[in-house]
Write a protein that holds these residues in place. Structure first.
Motif, PDB file in Angstrom:
ATOM      1  N   ALA A  74       0.855  -1.204   0.000  1.00 24.04           N
ATOM      2  CA  ALA A  74       0.000   0.000   0.000  1.00 24.04           C
ATOM      3  C   ALA A  74       0.882   1.242   0.000  1.00 24.04           C
ATOM      4  O   ALA A  74       2.077   1.172   0.295  1.00 24.04           O
ATOM      5  CB  ALA A  74      -0.905  -0.003   1.223  1.00 24.04           C
ATOM      6  N   ALA A  75       0.267   2.374  -0.331  1.00 25.22           N
ATOM      7  CA  ALA A  75       1.044   3.625  -0.363  1.00 25.22           C
ATOM      8  C   ALA A  75       1.558   3.947   1.038  1.00 25.22           C
ATOM      9  O   ALA A  75       0.848   3.717   2.024  1.00 25.22           O
ATOM     10  CB  ALA A  75       0.135   4.755  -0.850  1.00 25.22           C
ATOM     11  N   PRO A  76       2.816   4.438   1.143  1.00 23.79           N
ATOM     12  CA  PRO A  76       3.351   4.765   2.469  1.00 23.79           C
ATOM     13  C   PRO A  76       2.575   5.910   3.123  1.00 23.79           C
ATOM     14  O   PRO A  76       2.000   6.755   2.435  1.00 23.79           O
ATOM     15  CB  PRO A  76       4.801   5.178   2.212  1.00 23.79           C
ATOM     16  N   VAL A  77       2.561   5.881   4.461  1.00 28.43           N
ATOM     17  CA  VAL A  77       1.842   6.912   5.221  1.00 28.43           C
ATOM     18  C   VAL A  77       2.874   7.841   5.848  1.00 28.43           C
ATOM     19  O   VAL A  77       3.893   7.370   6.360  1.00 28.43           O
ATOM     20  CB  VAL A  77       1.019   6.250   6.369  1.00 28.43           C
ATOM     21  N   ASP A  78       2.611   9.140   5.797  1.00 30.12           N
ATOM     22  CA  ASP A  78       3.522  10.097   6.434  1.00 30.12           C
ATOM     23  C   ASP A  78       3.091  10.297   7.891  1.00 30.12           C
ATOM     24  O   ASP A  78       2.171  11.067   8.177  1.00 30.12           O
ATOM     25  CB  ASP A  78       3.495  11.426   5.672  1.00 30.12           C
ATOM     26  N   LEU A  79       3.760   9.588   8.795  1.00 30.56           N
ATOM     27  CA  LEU A  79       3.340   9.624  10.204  1.00 30.56           C
ATOM     28  C   LEU A  79       3.687  10.940  10.892  1.00 30.56           C
ATOM     29  O   LEU A  79       3.190  11.215  11.985  1.00 30.56           O
ATOM     30  CB  LEU A  79       3.961   8.450  10.973  1.00 30.56           C
ATOM     31  N   SER A  80       4.542  11.755  10.259  1.00 28.79           N
ATOM     32  CA  SER A  80       4.868  13.044  10.892  1.00 28.79           C
ATOM     33  C   SER A  80       3.613  13.914  10.999  1.00 28.79           C
ATOM     34  O   SER A  80       3.525  14.789  11.858  1.00 28.79           O
ATOM     35  CB  SER A  80       5.977  13.781  10.132  1.00 28.79           C
ATOM     36  N   VAL A  81       2.643  13.657  10.139  1.00 25.78           N
ATOM     37  CA  VAL A  81       1.403  14.441  10.188  1.00 25.78           C
ATOM     38  C   VAL A  81       0.658  14.122  11.486  1.00 25.78           C
ATOM     39  O   VAL A  81       0.223  15.015  12.219  1.00 25.78           O
ATOM     40  CB  VAL A  81       0.520  14.145   8.947  1.00 25.78           C
ATOM     41  N   SER A  82       0.539  12.827  11.781  1.00 19.40           N
ATOM     42  CA  SER A  82      -0.154  12.414  13.005  1.00 19.40           C
ATOM     43  C   SER A  82       0.625  12.864  14.249  1.00 19.40           C
ATOM     44  O   SER A  82       0.056  13.410  15.195  1.00 19.40           O
ATOM     45  CB  SER A  82      -0.309  10.889  12.997  1.00 19.40           C
TER      46      SER A  82
END
Ligand code: T3D
Length: 261
Positions: A74-82
């Motif tokens: 799946a597409a990577p998630v940018d956890l810096s947002v969370s």
């Protein structure tokens, strides 16, 4: 069902994380409600202490992982947002609140849940509770201030072991290691923690807020700058009505009545 419960009694704002079927894991709604409750704790003069706990058998399992679509491929998630939008502001709010926060860790505290507990000022844990830096089990690193507080509380060797191995640290061991203030029997946790919160709520709130600042800022200060900070904060404390009440009560050999001003 609301994902947190909030009540105010005897100057103590009690916040109960309330998603027990998920061990009170955080989702955006819970973050928003906790944020609102902590803003209320900051704004309302009547609130002089906060008690944070969890409903059911867990304290908090960190981020709700069912909200993450991160299957291989799946597409990577940018956890810096969370982290930037939710977890960091939460830790800053807990640490920055100029009123004492007691955390009653009623069960497992995992991932960000463990570090949110450790961001509170006095952590009391039920004997059956445990702390897990669960992050590395899912390929992450400790967040919510974990890499900052852990080495300072328990030293680098133990902090590294906790972070790399992601094993459960039972509450009694957490107490022996100096990670938490006290471990108590499960049956007495809430009575003891709310008793402590009520005691703090009846105390010199202004001085407690300044104590938080002095202790938390000390980690980044030299002795020289800490001495200067103590001088400045003591000046503020000395201007408070509660200081005048404290000294009068001492000299008159009576119990002080603090108003939190
Ligand atoms: O993503 C971002 O925003 C970045 C920020 C990340 C911050 C983080 O917190 S990352 C770390 C996330 N948390 C974890 O990795 C902990 C995951 N949970 C566990 O490892 C275990 O559940 C515990 C050690 C906490 C407790 O184990 P146990 O055996 O006592 O309970 P259990 O059976 O594993 O869990 C009970 C239920 O809660 C279960 O649901 P079910 O099967 O009964 O329907 C389980 O799926 C659910 N649950 C537990 N933790 C989470 C969770 N559901 C969603 N998210 C969770 N974190």
């Amino acid at each position: 069902m609301s994902s947190i419960l909030v009540s105010l009694d005897a100057g103590v704002l009690c916040i109960t994380l309330n998603r027990p079927d998920k061990l009170n894991a955080f989702n955006p709604e819970m973050h928003a409600l906790v944020r609102k409750a902590l803003e209320r704790a900051l704004d309302e003069q009547e609130i002089r202490a906060v008690l944070l706990t969890g409903a059911g058998r867990g304290f908090c399992a960190g981020q709700d992982l069912s909200e993450r679509e991160v299957k291989p491929g799946a597409a990577p998630v940018d956890l810096s947002v969370s982290i930037g939008s939710y977890y960091n502001p939460l830790v800053r709010r807990l640490r920055g609140l100029p009123k004492p926060i007691v955390c009653a860790v009623n069960g497992v505290a995992a991932g960000a849940g463990a570090n949110i507990a450790l961001a509170c000022d006095i952590v009391m844990a039920a004997r059956s509770a445990s702390f897990v830096q669960a992050f590395s089990k899912i390929g992450l690193i400790p967040d919510s201030g974990g890499t900052y507080v852990l080495p300072r509380l328990v030293g680098t060797a133990r902090a590294m072991g906790l972070a790399l191995l992601a094993e459960k640290l039972p509450a009694e061991e957490a107490e022996r290691w100096g990670l938490v203030w006290k471990c108590v029997d499960d049956a007495s946790l809430m009575a003891e923690a709310s008793g402590l919160a009520r005691r703090l709520a009846a105390g010199p709130t202004k001085s407690y807020g300044l104590i938080k600042r002095a202790i938390y800022e000390s980690a980044g200060n030299s002795l020289e700058s800490q001495l200067d900070l103590e001088r400045d904060l003591q000046r503020e404390a000395g201007f408070s009505e509660d200081y005048r009440e404290g000294v009068s009560a001492f000299l008159q050999k009576r119990e002080p009545t603090y108003k939190g001003r």
